[in-house]
Motif scaffolding. Sequence first.
Motif, PDB file in Angstrom:
ATOM      1  N   THR A  58       0.510 -13.328   4.836  1.00 43.36           N
ATOM      2  CA  THR A  58      -0.906 -13.046   4.578  1.00 43.36           C
ATOM      3  C   THR A  58      -1.241 -11.597   4.897  1.00 43.36           C
ATOM      4  OG1 THR A  58      -1.497 -15.336   5.058  1.00 43.36           O
ATOM      5  CG2 THR A  58      -3.277 -13.729   5.112  1.00 43.36           C
ATOM      6  N   LEU A 108       3.686 -14.156  -2.885  1.00 44.09           N
ATOM      7  CA  LEU A 108       3.715 -12.763  -2.431  1.00 44.09           C
ATOM      8  C   LEU A 108       4.951 -11.992  -2.887  1.00 44.09           C
ATOM      9  CD1 LEU A 108       2.210 -10.662  -0.587  1.00 44.09           C
ATOM     10  CD2 LEU A 108       3.877 -11.310   1.167  1.00 44.09           C
ATOM     11  N   GLY A 161      -0.028  -9.483   2.182  1.00 42.90           N
ATOM     12  CA  GLY A 161      -0.916  -9.663   1.038  1.00 42.90           C
ATOM     13  C   GLY A 161      -2.191  -8.847   1.177  1.00 42.90           C
ATOM     14  N   PHE A 202      -6.334 -10.964  -3.840  1.00 39.14           N
ATOM     15  CA  PHE A 202      -5.752 -11.998  -2.992  1.00 39.14           C
ATOM     16  C   PHE A 202      -6.845 -12.902  -2.431  1.00 39.14           C
ATOM     17  CE2 PHE A 202      -3.935 -12.737   1.489  1.00 39.14           C
ATOM     18  CZ  PHE A 202      -3.170 -13.819   1.094  1.00 39.14           C
ATOM     19  N   ALA A 216      -0.836 -16.929  -0.130  1.00 39.44           N
ATOM     20  CA  ALA A 216       0.243 -15.933  -0.102  1.00 39.44           C
ATOM     21  C   ALA A 216       1.582 -16.460  -0.619  1.00 39.44           C
ATOM     22  CB  ALA A 216       0.424 -15.422   1.332  1.00 39.44           C
ATOM     23  N   SER A 240      -3.064  -5.580  -1.436  1.00 40.59           N
ATOM     24  CA  SER A 240      -4.114  -5.886  -2.413  1.00 40.59           C
ATOM     25  C   SER A 240      -5.202  -4.830  -2.332  1.00 40.59           C
ATOM     26  CB  SER A 240      -4.722  -7.263  -2.133  1.00 40.59           C
ATOM     27  OG  SER A 240      -3.750  -8.270  -2.271  1.00 40.59           O
TER      28      SER A 240
END
Length: 554
Positions: free
Chosen positions: A258, A190, A261, A212, A187, A265
Motif C-alpha cells: 500500500t 501493484l 502504491g 489508487f 494494492a 500514484s
Amino acid sequence: MSKTLPEKYRHPYAFDSKYKKSAVYFSMEFAIDQSLKIYSGGLGFLAGSHMRSAHDLKQNVIGIGILWKKGYYDQFKKEDLSMGVQFQEKIYHFLEETNIKFTIKINNADVWVTAYYLNPKTFGTVPMFFLTTDLPENDYLAKSTTFRLYDSDPMAKIAQTMVLGLGGAKLLDALDYEPDLYHLNEAHALSCVFHLYNKFNSVEAIREKMVFTTHTPEEAGNEKHNIHLLNSLSFFDGIPLEKVREITGIYDDTFNHTLVGLRLSRIANGVSKLHGEVSRDMWKDYPGICPIINITNAQNKKYWVDAWLEEAFQNKDREALIKRKTRLKTKLFEIVADQTGKLFDPNIITIVWARRFADYKRPHLITRDYNRFIQLLENSDRPVQIIFAGKPYPADYGAIHNFDNLTHISKNIKNMAVLAGHELKLSRQLKKGADVWLNNPRVTREASGTSGMTAAMNGAVNFSTNDGWVREFKDLNKKQNSFVLPIVDHTLPTHEQDDLDLHNLYEMLENEILPLYYDTPKKWWDLVETSMSHVAPFFESGRMVDEYYKKLYK
C-alpha cells in the motif's frame, strides 16, 4: 501504442464527453453475476457495481480481473451442520476466448497466461478481461496459480497478484492498448508498476498514469512481504533490487504494498469520509506519498433493488410498498425453510446480519449476552426473527468456529436461522426480505461497508455502529433514516468496547426499534420511506463513478 481497443473489444456506445479519458480498473475480484463466482465479499461487490455504473454512464473504462477456476469456495453444511468448504471447478460458457497468450516470469520461470473476455451485452458492464494460467503449456504449480481466490499459501498469493499486475499490464500490450490511467482497486495489482517502469523508464511517467483506491483502515492490515522474497519470485519484473529501492523508497527489507502504491500514484482515495481521514492520518509520517482524498463507496441500484418495491415507492403507494415487502419476506423465508426446516412469519420483525465473517465485524456480538439474546427471541409480546449469513475465509478457523457456534445455538431456536451459500443471489434475497439490517463492526475498522446501502434500497432499516458509510448516511437532511449506536472510546481494550456496544445495541433494539415497529407502524413505514429516499442518489454508484472521473481521473 493505440489509444483504442481492437474493434471486437470496444465499448458498445459512444463515450459521454465527461468520461472520455481512458482508464483500466484492476481488481482481484468482481461480483458481476451469481453465475460468475470470482468474488469473496465487499471488495468484489463494489467492483461489480463500478463496472455496471461505468457502463450505464458511458465511461471509457475497462476492467481486468482473474478467472478463478474454483472461485473463492462453495459454502455448505456438513452432516452435523458445521460449515463445509468445497473447491469445485467452474465452467463459464458465456465468456469468450481471446486466444491471446503471453508469458510472465514467476520465480524466474515462464508462466503462460491467457485472457477471457466478458462482452458488455452479457451483464451490462464495461468490457472486461479475466486472466488465467490454466493452460496446457504450464505445469501444475503454474496452472494452479489462478485456481482459488486468495490462496492461503503466502507464496501462491504473491504469484496471484503478479498475474493480475504484471499479467494485466502485459495483456494491454498484447491488445496494443495504452490507457491514460491505471486504476488499482487495492494494492493487489501493484506489480504492474514495474512493468510500466520497464516500458517508460521513469517514475514520473508511472505517477502520471497511476491512481489508487485503498480500503484498509489499519496500517498493520496492509499487505507486507520481505523484499528479498518478492525479488526471488520475480515480482519486480527483472528490475535489479537496488533500482527497486530507488523507485519505491523502500530501503529496509519490509515491502509495504500500500505504501508503494501511495508513493507511485499521482492521487489516491479512501472509501468514505471517515476512512479518508483515517488514511491521511495513518500515512502522514511516511515521505513521498500522494494526496489521499475520499470518494465514498456506493452500489448499483438498478442491479440491487427490487423493481416492484421501487415502483411502489416512486408512486408513493404505501399499501403496495407494504404488500411487496411482505411478499419479499415470504420469498426469503422459503429459503430459510428449505435450509433449516423453520417456518418464519412475514408479520414478525426480521433482523438480518449478513456479510463476510471477520473478527472486527463481530458476527456473533448480539449472542454474547446469551441470556438476554434468548429473552429477546422468546418475547411473545414483540416477537423477533433473526437470520445470519456470510462466508468466513476458508483458512480462518476462528471465523469458521463463530459460524458453527451460531449454527449450534440456532438448532433449538425456531426463530433463528444461519444460512449457507452467501453469494450475490442470497445477498439480494436477504436485503429484500430484511426489516432491520444489523451491522456492528468495531468503529474505525470498517473503511466503508456497502451492504447496508443495498438493504436500504430494498426497504430495510439500518441498525449499525457509527462507522464507514453509515456515518455520512445518518446525517443526511438531519432527518432520522436509521438507528446508529453511540460511539464508544476505541482506545479501550476490545472486550470493553464490545461490552459497551452490546449494551447499547440491546437498549436501542428493545426501547426504540421494537416499539416503533409494533406500536407505531405508520412511523415505522415513514422511517422506511425516509431511508429509501436518502440512500439514492448519493449511495448509488452512478455518483461514485462520476466522482472517480471528477476527482481521481482529472
